[in-house]
Design an enzyme around this catalytic site. Structure first.
Site, short mmCIF file in Angstrom:
data_model
loop_
_atom_site.label_atom_id
_atom_site.label_comp_id
_atom_site.label_asym_id
_atom_site.label_seq_id
_atom_site.Cartn_x
_atom_site.Cartn_y
_atom_site.Cartn_z
CG ASP A 147 44.74 40.90 41.64
OD1 ASP A 147 43.87 40.10 41.24
OD2 ASP A 147 45.91 40.56 41.85
CD GLU A 180 35.94 38.98 37.73
OE1 GLU A 180 35.05 38.58 38.49
OE2 GLU A 180 36.22 38.42 36.65
CD1 TRP A 181 42.48 36.43 38.65
CD2 TRP A 181 41.22 36.15 40.48
NE1 TRP A 181 43.14 37.03 39.70
CE2 TRP A 181 42.39 36.87 40.85
CE3 TRP A 181 40.28 35.86 41.47
CZ2 TRP A 181 42.63 37.30 42.16
CZ3 TRP A 181 40.54 36.29 42.77
CH2 TRP A 181 41.69 36.99 43.10
N GLY A 182 37.67 36.22 35.92
CA GLY A 182 36.47 35.68 35.27
C GLY A 182 35.43 35.15 36.23
CG ASN A 184 32.15 38.11 40.37
OD1 ASN A 184 31.29 37.69 41.12
ND2 ASN A 184 33.42 38.24 40.74
CG ASP A 202 47.31 34.32 38.63
OD1 ASP A 202 46.31 34.97 38.27
OD2 ASP A 202 48.04 34.65 39.58
#
Ligand code: GLA
Length: 400
Positions: A147, A180-182, A184, A202
């Site tokens: 995460d 990393e939720w997109g 970077n 999420d």
């Protein structure tokens, strides 16, 4: 001479470490994760019972193999920096739990974070990457979700590459699931770093809502689908766009659940169940174990779908499959029933990414409606009604 040899040996070993494990995600990974239903309220009994349930309900046979413990399993680091599980929630320890899960023919996943603390405030792996990866390997872990909380000032590429190298150095094949939720653009650099990367914030179990509207807003099914624009060219065997864990069985309607599952299958996203399997109604199990939908997701060609036509009321998505087959999904985002009278022959379907194309004027395909059970072929117009918040999902084969 000796120096040259040493230099060569060093280069070989550096090179060996600088790789992720191959062959762990030739098709998108399938399994279950504790977070969506249980958040921090987890323990070893839940994990064991879930593993039992996956086998008992036939979900293992359907392809689900990872049992993934998300955030909050952690206890403390000892004086040497080694992490231990929470002694009250996981009194038997992780090695025993991995042995149990392996005994069922399944695999065990664990969760950590690139920062000093996880999103749930537990110890993260920052500064302990090699030590943690070695510990996971000794426990018999098969999957690491990593995460991105508490990472201000860190380079994502650097932090994820470090953990990849640590896993490689630990020597046990562990699927590396980047979370990393997109933020970077991992799709641009993580092909050789992770086996999958999250592409968005999420998920939330709703069709088209956005919860909170702040930096941590949670997204409904359509919102996540819309975040995939432009990303399909980055996905393929071993490196997938991860649309987050499934919310099937978490409160949406049956049509929405079927559509959600179909969309994730078409988009070649990992299929990680998020509901409480121990209390699942038969109707939910039927959705999650639909072998035809799973086969679309797991197809060997590993090509993510794209929207090839939109008539303003219905969207038409295509996924080229192995053996010259195709999957076609007709998506109704709206609130009304929409009839389609789609003329196959009027659309030349051509994919810039996979270079696959199909001209229904020249070739007739037989189609099978996976959820509805009907059959037909592309010589006639597609005559169907698509309910609100639902999909029609077809598998096409040449008629010769
Ligand atoms: C983040 C992740 C979730 C989950 C939680 C755990 O929000 O994106 O999938 O792992 O952290 O705290």
């Amino acid at each position: 001479m000796k120096r040259l040899f040493l230099l060569l040996a060093l280069l070989v070993s550096v090179n060996l470490h600088a790789q992720k494990f191959d062959g762990l995600a030739d098709a998108p990974q399938m399994g279950w994760n504790s977070w969506n239903s249980f958040a921090c309220d987890i323990n070893e009994k839940l994990i064991r019972d879930t593993a039992d349930t996956i086998v008992r309900l036939g979900l293992k046979d359907a392809g689900y193999q990872y049992v993934n413990i998300d955030d909050c399993w952690h206890g403390k680091r000892d004086k040497d920096g080694f992490i231990h599980p929470d002694p009250e929630r996981f009194p038997s320890g992780m090695k025993a739990l991995a042995d149990y899960v392996h005994g069922k023919g399944l695999k065990l996943g664990i969760y950590s974070d690139a920062g000093a603390t996880t999103c749930g405030g537990k110890p993260g792996s920052r500064g302990h990457e090699y030590q943690d990866a070695k510990t996971y390997a000794e426990w018999g872990i098969d999957y690491v979700k990593y995460d991105w909380c508490d990472t201000k000032g860190l380079s994502a590429q650097g932090a994820y590459t470090t953990m990849r190298d640590a896993i490689r150095a630990a020597g046990r094949p562990m699927l590396f699931s980047m979370c990393e939720w997109g933020e970077n653009k991992p799709w641009e650099w993580a092909k050789d770093v992770g086996h999958s990367w999250r592409t968005s914030a999420d998920i939330y179990p709703c069709w088209n809502c956005e919860l909170n509207h702040d930096a941590f807003s949670r997204l409904g099914v359509l919102r996540i689908l819309d975040r995939q624009a432009g990303l399909r060219k980055y996905a393929g065997p071993g490196h997938w766009n991860d649309m987050d864990m499934l919310e099937v069985g978490m409160g949406m309607t049956a049509d929405e659940d079927r559509a959600h599952f179909s969309i994730w299958a078409m988009m070649a996203s990992p299929l990680i169940l998020g509901n409480d399997l121990r209390k699942m109604p038969e109707s939910t199990l039927r959705i999650l174990s639909n072998k035809d939908v799973i086969a679309i997701n797991q197809d060997k060609a590993g090509i993510q779908a794209w929207k090839f036509f939109d008539d303003g009321r219905l969207e038409y998505w295509a996924k080229p499959l192995a053996n010259n087959e195709w999957a076609v999904m007709v998506l109704n985002r709206g609130e009304q029933v929409v009839s389609t009278n789609y003329d196959w022959k009027a659309h030349f379907v051509s994919d810039e990414v996979s270079k696959r194309e199909v001209d229904f004027k020249k070739a007739t395909y037989a189609w099978h409606d996976i959820w509805g059970g009907k059959s037909g072929d592309t010589s006639a117009k597609l005559d169907a009604k698509v309910a609100p918040h639902s999909v029609l999902l077809l598998r096409l084969k040449t008629k010769g």
